[in-house]
Write a protein that holds these residues in place. Structure first.
Motif, PDB file in Angstrom:
ATOM      1  N   HIS A   1      -9.421  -5.641   2.603  1.00 55.37           N
ATOM      2  CA  HIS A   1     -10.127  -6.406   1.569  1.00 55.37           C
ATOM      3  C   HIS A   1     -10.304  -7.883   1.919  1.00 55.37           C
ATOM      4  O   HIS A   1     -10.722  -8.659   1.057  1.00 55.37           O
TER       5      HIS A   1
ATOM      6  N   GLU B   1     -12.243   8.712  -9.632  1.00 55.85           N
ATOM      7  CA  GLU B   1     -11.517   8.459  -8.367  1.00 55.85           C
ATOM      8  C   GLU B   1     -10.223   9.268  -8.375  1.00 55.85           C
ATOM      9  O   GLU B   1      -9.271   8.919  -9.080  1.00 55.85           O
TER      10      GLU B   1
ATOM     11  N   LEU C   1      -4.342   8.643  -5.029  1.00 51.84           N
ATOM     12  CA  LEU C   1      -4.782   8.573  -3.645  1.00 51.84           C
ATOM     13  C   LEU C   1      -4.251   9.791  -2.871  1.00 51.84           C
ATOM     14  O   LEU C   1      -3.092  10.180  -3.047  1.00 51.84           O
TER      15      LEU C   1
ATOM     16  N   HIS D   1     -12.761   2.342 -11.535  1.00 48.28           N
ATOM     17  CA  HIS D   1     -11.702   2.265 -10.521  1.00 48.28           C
ATOM     18  C   HIS D   1     -10.447   3.006 -10.972  1.00 48.28           C
ATOM     19  O   HIS D   1      -9.897   2.710 -12.025  1.00 48.28           O
TER      20      HIS D   1
ATOM     21  N   HIS E   1      -9.978   4.893   2.556  1.00 50.48           N
ATOM     22  CA  HIS E   1      -9.278   3.610   2.647  1.00 50.48           C
ATOM     23  C   HIS E   1      -8.755   3.581   4.076  1.00 50.48           C
ATOM     24  O   HIS E   1      -7.966   4.452   4.464  1.00 50.48           O
TER      25      HIS E   1
ATOM     26  N   CYS F   1      -4.375   4.505   2.335  1.00 53.88           N
ATOM     27  CA  CYS F   1      -4.753   3.660   3.468  1.00 53.88           C
ATOM     28  C   CYS F   1      -4.289   4.324   4.772  1.00 53.88           C
ATOM     29  O   CYS F   1      -3.348   5.130   4.766  1.00 53.88           O
TER      30      CYS F   1
ATOM     31  N   LYS G   1     -13.933   9.171  -0.115  1.00 48.59           N
ATOM     32  CA  LYS G   1     -13.850   7.735   0.168  1.00 48.59           C
ATOM     33  C   LYS G   1     -12.657   7.429   1.072  1.00 48.59           C
ATOM     34  O   LYS G   1     -11.531   7.825   0.760  1.00 48.59           O
TER      35      LYS G   1
ATOM     36  N   HIS H   1       0.835  -1.205   0.000  1.00 48.74           N
ATOM     37  CA  HIS H   1       0.000   0.000   0.000  1.00 48.74           C
ATOM     38  C   HIS H   1       0.869   1.253   0.000  1.00 48.74           C
ATOM     39  O   HIS H   1       1.915   1.287   0.639  1.00 48.74           O
TER      40      HIS H   1
ATOM     41  N   ARG I   1     -17.907  -2.608 -11.288  1.00 46.07           N
ATOM     42  CA  ARG I   1     -16.649  -1.904 -11.047  1.00 46.07           C
ATOM     43  C   ARG I   1     -15.597  -2.375 -12.034  1.00 46.07           C
ATOM     44  O   ARG I   1     -15.583  -3.561 -12.421  1.00 46.07           O
TER      45      ARG I   1
ATOM     46  N   GLU J   1     -17.184  -0.955  -0.420  1.00 44.26           N
ATOM     47  CA  GLU J   1     -16.342  -1.463  -1.509  1.00 44.26           C
ATOM     48  C   GLU J   1     -15.344  -2.499  -1.008  1.00 44.26           C
ATOM     49  O   GLU J   1     -14.639  -2.259  -0.027  1.00 44.26           O
TER      50      GLU J   1
END
Ligand code: LLH
Ligand code: MG
Length: 379
Positions: A205, A326, A329, A305, A167, A135, A165, A24, A276, A228
């Motif tokens: 996940h 999206e 990040l 995505h 994470h 994350c 959103k 990540h 998705r 999600e």
């Protein structure tokens, strides 16, 4: 017109992110990295580009399949690569096929002097974005507590985002994952931004069915917009089980292999409420448009995505509501508005009302700084 070569140029760039032991992304010290750019060359001098790619893979599996082919036969080329993948799973990933497919779309756009979303059949020139966080972490002032998520969501709202959103925390954060802590972060975000902003959760996940149900029920109370990938997407039955019980829309699959075929099976089995896929997950723009049309035929919503010009082009050519781009990040320590050094402009500029505008230039819309790439080449 014939394809004559596929070249991958490697060049030095700067990164301000790092990867943890589970893969990540998080903020990190500024460091030099090596980036690559795939270039498809033709006998007419027109070229198409896509970032990413590896010369050894191009030489071993892509060039034998596409050199000599007319680059406008994208559909034929995509099917050939999909068939080649069967015996070359180790080298020919969906991501490699996506790189080639996007470079071919870019080439077509440059050749015809049109942006790709118009070649696909445009529906709009701008799309609402959601702020998609990195994350969770343990960085003081980063995304280390529920309140930190709340503060960051408010900052994103003030920047213009209409949706956010999370994470949340995943291993290797020592105490993660923890669905109750995830819900505390979701509650802190709702509390910080008020009732209007659309909120989504993309958690760890690999939760169990019971943990995913607990999360979904908690999100329903907080008026969240979708849940999600809370479980391993390889278990379609688990998603059927979850979707049957929750009122909040379940979104997926995102990372499950199998391109449009997997999306079709999920729709038929009612394993999610919103479908998705992104260009990198399914092998490019060509299959992602098939998924768009598949969803349209079933009256399903579909959310794209990931970011970047390939996904944005598809979003601007969708006849069904793919509501959001999206964007991310994102993280409090990262300035997302700062363009990478090898581009002359951000590919996804966002206005103050939260809309990302697509480039009207020919091709996919990357404004590539070729002088930078030439002067930073790694041999
Ligand atoms: O697990 C992660 O690092 C993120 O979930 C990442 O895969 C992100 O791309 C995502 O899921 N976006 O929707
Ligand atoms: Mg996701």
């Amino acid at each position: 017109m014939k394809i004559t070569d596929v070249q991958v140029e490697r060049f030095r760039s700067i990164s301000r992110t790092t990867r943890d032991t589970e893969g990540h992304g998080h903020p990190g010290p500024e460091r030099q990295t090596v980036q690559s750019l795939t270039r498809i060359c033709t006998d007419e001098g027109v070229e198409g580009y896509c970032f990413g790619g590896n010369q050894a893979v191009m030489d071993s599996v892509i060039k034998p399949a596409i050199v000599g082919e007319d680059p406008m036969y994208r559909e034929r080329i995509w099917h050939r690569l999909n068939a080649w993948q069967r015996l070359h799973k180790g080298t020919l990933s969906d991501r490699v096929i996506a790189t080639v497919d996007m470079a071919l779309w870019d080439l077509a756009g440059r050749y015809l002097r049109q942006p790709v979303y118009k070649l696909l059949g445009a529906t709009r020139d701008k799309v609402l974005a959601y702020a998609s966080t990195m994350c969770g972490d343990e960085l003081p002032g980063g995304l280390d507590t529920p309140d930190a998520y709340g503060r960051f969501a408010l900052a994103c709202k003030e920047r213009g985002y209409t949706a956010f959103k999370l994470h949340t925390w995943m291993p290797p954060v020592p105490w993660a994952p923890d669905p109750r802590r995830d819900l505390e972060a979701c509650a802190a975000v709702r509390q910080a931004v008020g009732p209007e902003m659309k909120l989504m959760l993309d958690s760890y996940h690999f939760y169990s069915r019971e943990e995913a149900l607990l999360l979904g029920r908690g999100l329903e109370k907080l008026d969240y917009y979708w849940i999600e990938e809370p479980m391993d997407e390889q278990s379609v039955s688990s998603y059927v089980w979850l979707t049957e019980q929750l009122d909040i829309p379940v979104l997926g699959p995102e990372t499950a292999e199998g391109k449009m075929f997997t999306r079709a099976e999920w729709i038929v089995r009612q394993a999610a409420d919103i479908s998705r896929g992104g260009v990198g997950d399914v092998g490019g723009i060509t299959p992602l448009m098939k998924i768009v049309h598949l969803c349209e035929s079933f009256g399903m919503r579909m959310e794209v995505h990931g970011g970047g010009p390939g996904n944005l082009s598809v979003l601007c050519a969708m006849g069904i509501p793919g509501e959001f781009y999206e964007r991310g990040l994102l993280h409090p320590f990262i300035d997302y508005e700062q363009k990478p050094p090898y581009l002359k402009a951000l590919p996804d500029p966002m206005d103050e009302e939260g809309y990302v505008h697509i480039s009207k230039e020919p091709g996919l819309g990357w404004d590539i700084d070729f002088d930078y790439i030439d002067t930073h080449r790694v041999t």
